[in-house]
Design a protein around this motif. Structure first.
Motif, PDB file in Angstrom:
ATOM      1  N   GLU A 113       0.620  -1.335  -0.067  1.00  0.00           N
ATOM      2  CA  GLU A 113      -0.169   0.010  -0.063  1.00  0.00           C
ATOM      3  C   GLU A 113       0.956   1.282   0.005  1.00  0.00           C
ATOM      4  OE1 GLU A 113      -3.800  -1.583   2.435  1.00  0.00           O
ATOM      5  OE2 GLU A 113      -2.263  -1.017   3.545  1.00  0.00           O
ATOM      6  N   LEU A 114       2.072   1.202   0.765  1.00  0.00           N
ATOM      7  CA  LEU A 114       2.749   2.449   0.836  1.00  0.00           C
ATOM      8  C   LEU A 114       3.698   2.630  -0.573  1.00  0.00           C
ATOM      9  CD1 LEU A 114       4.045   4.754   2.541  1.00  0.00           C
ATOM     10  CD2 LEU A 114       5.880   3.059   3.341  1.00  0.00           C
ATOM     11  N   ALA A 115       4.064   1.356  -0.908  1.00  0.00           N
ATOM     12  CA  ALA A 115       5.006   1.400  -2.481  1.00  0.00           C
ATOM     13  C   ALA A 115       3.992   1.959  -3.465  1.00  0.00           C
ATOM     14  CB  ALA A 115       5.299  -0.187  -2.641  1.00  0.00           C
ATOM     15  N   ALA A 116       2.951   1.786  -3.490  1.00  0.00           N
ATOM     16  CA  ALA A 116       1.863   2.213  -4.455  1.00  0.00           C
ATOM     17  C   ALA A 116       1.672   3.702  -4.583  1.00  0.00           C
ATOM     18  CB  ALA A 116       0.640   1.537  -4.465  1.00  0.00           C
ATOM     19  N   GLN A 117       2.244   4.336  -3.614  1.00  0.00           N
ATOM     20  CA  GLN A 117       1.940   5.803  -3.266  1.00  0.00           C
ATOM     21  C   GLN A 117       3.110   6.594  -2.981  1.00  0.00           C
ATOM     22  OE1 GLN A 117      -1.405   6.802  -1.049  1.00  0.00           O
ATOM     23  NE2 GLN A 117      -1.199   4.752  -0.057  1.00  0.00           N
ATOM     24  N   PRO A 118       4.202   6.625  -3.954  1.00  0.00           N
ATOM     25  CA  PRO A 118       5.577   7.217  -4.019  1.00  0.00           C
ATOM     26  C   PRO A 118       5.352   8.891  -3.612  1.00  0.00           C
ATOM     27  CG  PRO A 118       5.357   6.482  -6.019  1.00  0.00           C
ATOM     28  CD  PRO A 118       4.290   5.725  -5.272  1.00  0.00           C
ATOM     29  N   GLU A 119       4.297   9.303  -4.247  1.00  0.00           N
ATOM     30  CA  GLU A 119       4.116  10.611  -4.372  1.00  0.00           C
ATOM     31  C   GLU A 119       3.532  11.240  -2.791  1.00  0.00           C
ATOM     32  OE1 GLU A 119       0.200   8.981  -4.802  1.00  0.00           O
ATOM     33  OE2 GLU A 119       2.381   8.622  -5.644  1.00  0.00           O
ATOM     34  N   ARG A 120       3.354  10.428  -2.101  1.00  0.00           N
ATOM     35  CA  ARG A 120       3.038  10.410  -0.681  1.00  0.00           C
ATOM     36  C   ARG A 120       4.132  10.266   0.415  1.00  0.00           C
ATOM     37  NH1 ARG A 120      -2.343   9.705   0.931  1.00  0.00           N
ATOM     38  NH2 ARG A 120      -1.825  10.847   2.734  1.00  0.00           N
ATOM     39  N   TRP A 121       5.116   9.901   0.133  1.00  0.00           N
ATOM     40  CA  TRP A 121       6.308   9.461   0.914  1.00  0.00           C
ATOM     41  C   TRP A 121       6.802  10.950   1.410  1.00  0.00           C
ATOM     42  CZ3 TRP A 121       9.568   5.732  -2.605  1.00  0.00           C
ATOM     43  CH2 TRP A 121       8.664   4.651  -2.813  1.00  0.00           C
ATOM     44  N   ARG A 122       7.147  11.215   2.753  1.00  0.00           N
ATOM     45  CA  ARG A 122       7.924  12.299   3.250  1.00  0.00           C
ATOM     46  C   ARG A 122       9.232  12.483   2.563  1.00  0.00           C
ATOM     47  NH1 ARG A 122       7.776  15.740   8.088  1.00  0.00           N
ATOM     48  NH2 ARG A 122       9.176  17.126   7.622  1.00  0.00           N
ATOM     49  N   SER A 123       9.883  11.206   2.229  1.00  0.00           N
ATOM     50  CA  SER A 123      11.317  10.999   1.775  1.00  0.00           C
ATOM     51  C   SER A 123      11.398   9.614   1.102  1.00  0.00           C
ATOM     52  CB  SER A 123      12.417  11.407   2.324  1.00  0.00           C
ATOM     53  OG  SER A 123      12.681  10.418   3.387  1.00  0.00           O
ATOM     54  N   GLU A 124      12.435   9.486   0.433  1.00  0.00           N
ATOM     55  CA  GLU A 124      12.594   7.796  -0.066  1.00  0.00           C
ATOM     56  C   GLU A 124      13.056   6.957   1.112  1.00  0.00           C
ATOM     57  OE1 GLU A 124      16.302   9.902  -1.637  1.00  0.00           O
ATOM     58  OE2 GLU A 124      13.968  10.658  -1.776  1.00  0.00           O
ATOM     59  N   LEU A 125      13.614   7.622   2.190  1.00  0.00           N
ATOM     60  CA  LEU A 125      13.705   6.834   3.477  1.00  0.00           C
ATOM     61  C   LEU A 125      12.689   5.993   3.985  1.00  0.00           C
ATOM     62  CD1 LEU A 125      16.228   9.183   5.466  1.00  0.00           C
ATOM     63  CD2 LEU A 125      16.758   7.301   3.912  1.00  0.00           C
ATOM     64  N   VAL A 126      11.514   6.512   3.881  1.00  0.00           N
ATOM     65  CA  VAL A 126      10.454   5.868   4.289  1.00  0.00           C
ATOM     66  C   VAL A 126      10.397   4.255   3.772  1.00  0.00           C
ATOM     67  CG1 VAL A 126       7.689   5.903   4.402  1.00  0.00           C
ATOM     68  CG2 VAL A 126       9.030   8.028   4.517  1.00  0.00           C
ATOM     69  N   LEU A 127      10.292   3.993   2.553  1.00  0.00           N
ATOM     70  CA  LEU A 127      10.380   2.730   2.158  1.00  0.00           C
ATOM     71  C   LEU A 127      11.585   1.956   2.292  1.00  0.00           C
ATOM     72  CD1 LEU A 127       8.215   1.152   0.779  1.00  0.00           C
ATOM     73  CD2 LEU A 127       9.428   1.408  -1.524  1.00  0.00           C
ATOM     74  N   ARG A 128      12.672   2.708   2.168  1.00  0.00           N
ATOM     75  CA  ARG A 128      13.738   2.271   2.233  1.00  0.00           C
ATOM     76  C   ARG A 128      14.146   1.595   3.559  1.00  0.00           C
ATOM     77  NH1 ARG A 128      20.038   4.550   1.733  1.00  0.00           N
ATOM     78  NH2 ARG A 128      21.021   2.409   2.149  1.00  0.00           N
ATOM     79  N   CYS A 129      13.527   2.147   4.761  1.00  0.00           N
ATOM     80  CA  CYS A 129      13.781   1.651   6.207  1.00  0.00           C
ATOM     81  C   CYS A 129      12.759   0.511   6.236  1.00  0.00           C
ATOM     82  CB  CYS A 129      13.394   2.693   7.022  1.00  0.00           C
ATOM     83  SG  CYS A 129      14.669   3.913   7.219  1.00  0.00           S
ATOM     84  N   ILE A 130      11.549   0.658   5.587  1.00  0.00           N
ATOM     85  CA  ILE A 130      10.766  -0.580   5.577  1.00  0.00           C
ATOM     86  C   ILE A 130      11.541  -1.901   4.932  1.00  0.00           C
ATOM     87  CG2 ILE A 130       8.632  -1.711   4.871  1.00  0.00           C
ATOM     88  CD1 ILE A 130       7.248   1.197   5.758  1.00  0.00           C
ATOM     89  N   ASP A 131      12.032  -1.781   3.968  1.00  0.00           N
ATOM     90  CA  ASP A 131      12.667  -2.699   2.913  1.00  0.00           C
ATOM     91  C   ASP A 131      13.995  -3.185   3.755  1.00  0.00           C
ATOM     92  OD1 ASP A 131      10.868  -2.687   1.055  1.00  0.00           O
ATOM     93  OD2 ASP A 131      12.143  -1.405  -0.263  1.00  0.00           O
ATOM     94  N   ASP A 132      14.665  -2.485   4.361  1.00  0.00           N
ATOM     95  CA  ASP A 132      15.770  -2.837   5.315  1.00  0.00           C
ATOM     96  C   ASP A 132      15.326  -3.807   6.381  1.00  0.00           C
ATOM     97  OD1 ASP A 132      17.726  -1.791   3.579  1.00  0.00           O
ATOM     98  OD2 ASP A 132      18.274   0.196   4.909  1.00  0.00           O
ATOM     99  N   TYR A 133      14.335  -3.326   7.024  1.00  0.00           N
ATOM    100  CA  TYR A 133      13.825  -4.020   8.092  1.00  0.00           C
ATOM    101  C   TYR A 133      13.233  -5.427   7.664  1.00  0.00           C
ATOM    102  CZ  TYR A 133       9.952  -5.716  11.298  1.00  0.00           C
ATOM    103  OH  TYR A 133       9.110  -6.416  12.232  1.00  0.00           O
ATOM    104  N   LEU A 134      12.545  -5.431   6.275  1.00  0.00           N
ATOM    105  CA  LEU A 134      12.040  -6.804   5.855  1.00  0.00           C
ATOM    106  C   LEU A 134      13.210  -7.526   5.277  1.00  0.00           C
ATOM    107  CD1 LEU A 134       9.158  -5.225   3.889  1.00  0.00           C
ATOM    108  CD2 LEU A 134       9.049  -6.799   5.939  1.00  0.00           C
ATOM    109  N   VAL A 135      14.266  -7.221   5.217  1.00  0.00           N
ATOM    110  CA  VAL A 135      15.240  -8.186   4.638  1.00  0.00           C
ATOM    111  C   VAL A 135      16.166  -8.436   6.129  1.00  0.00           C
ATOM    112  CG1 VAL A 135      15.315  -7.522   2.194  1.00  0.00           C
ATOM    113  CG2 VAL A 135      16.869  -6.342   3.753  1.00  0.00           C
ATOM    114  N   LYS A 136      15.747  -8.250   6.996  1.00  0.00           N
ATOM    115  CA  LYS A 136      16.184  -8.673   8.120  1.00  0.00           C
ATOM    116  C   LYS A 136      17.380  -7.741   8.430  1.00  0.00           C
ATOM    117  CE  LYS A 136      13.337 -12.041   9.154  1.00  0.00           C
ATOM    118  NZ  LYS A 136      11.914 -11.413   8.782  1.00  0.00           N
TER     119      LYS A 136
END
Length: 148
Positions: A113-136
């Motif tokens: 849901e977040l990835a589908a709305q990149p225009e709504r991210w405060r910065s690209e760090l929002v998804l990057r932090c989640i992705d780093d979390y998800l890859v442990k």
């Protein structure tokens, strides 16, 4: 001109595949961010992360790990931020907790849901932090050395 990066903290709070995000107004538009904010005087990084999460979402959380330390220069203002991102688990939501000014409210979203709305991210760090979390990408909290 002296280079002075701003020290910030953020938390990735996950519950059954959904992530606790903050919907907030930034530069006149509604955006999503992790619960995040600036380190204050006489405060440890972990204290700052717990405080910012509560102030922006009304949630008490338990920090479980460090997911990364990021250096980011915002294109909007040229300010450089050093973000220390923590993983956390939700403990409880405080009902009727007064949130910081500019906060619309907490939102639970899946990564998709977040990835589908990149225009709504405060910065690209929002998804990057989640992705780093998800890859442990997680490091012990003892990595953070507070003065004491």
């Amino acid at each position: 001109m002296r280079f002075t990066p701003h020290v910030t903290v953020a938390t990735v709070v996950e519950d059954q595949g959904r992530f606790l995000l903050v919907e907030e107004v930034a530069d006149g538009r509604a955006v999503f961010n992790q619960p995040a904010g600036h380190l204050e005087a006489d405060e440890s990084l972990t204290q700052a992360a717990l405080r910012e999460t509560l102030e922006e979402t009304g949630w008490d959380v338990e920090l479980t790990a460090v997911t990364g330390i990021y250096l980011y220069t915002a294109p909007s203002n040229g300010v450089t931020y050093q973000r220390v991102c923590f993983a956390a688990r939700p403990l409880r939501q405080r009902q009727n907790h007064l949130l910081d000014e500019g906060i619309i409210g907490p939102r639970w979203l899946t990564r998709e849901e977040l990835a589908a709305q990149p225009e709504r991210w405060r910065s690209e760090l929002v998804l990057r932090c989640i992705d780093d979390y998800l890859v442990k990408e997680r490091y012990p909290l003892e990595l953070i050395r507070d003065s004491a």
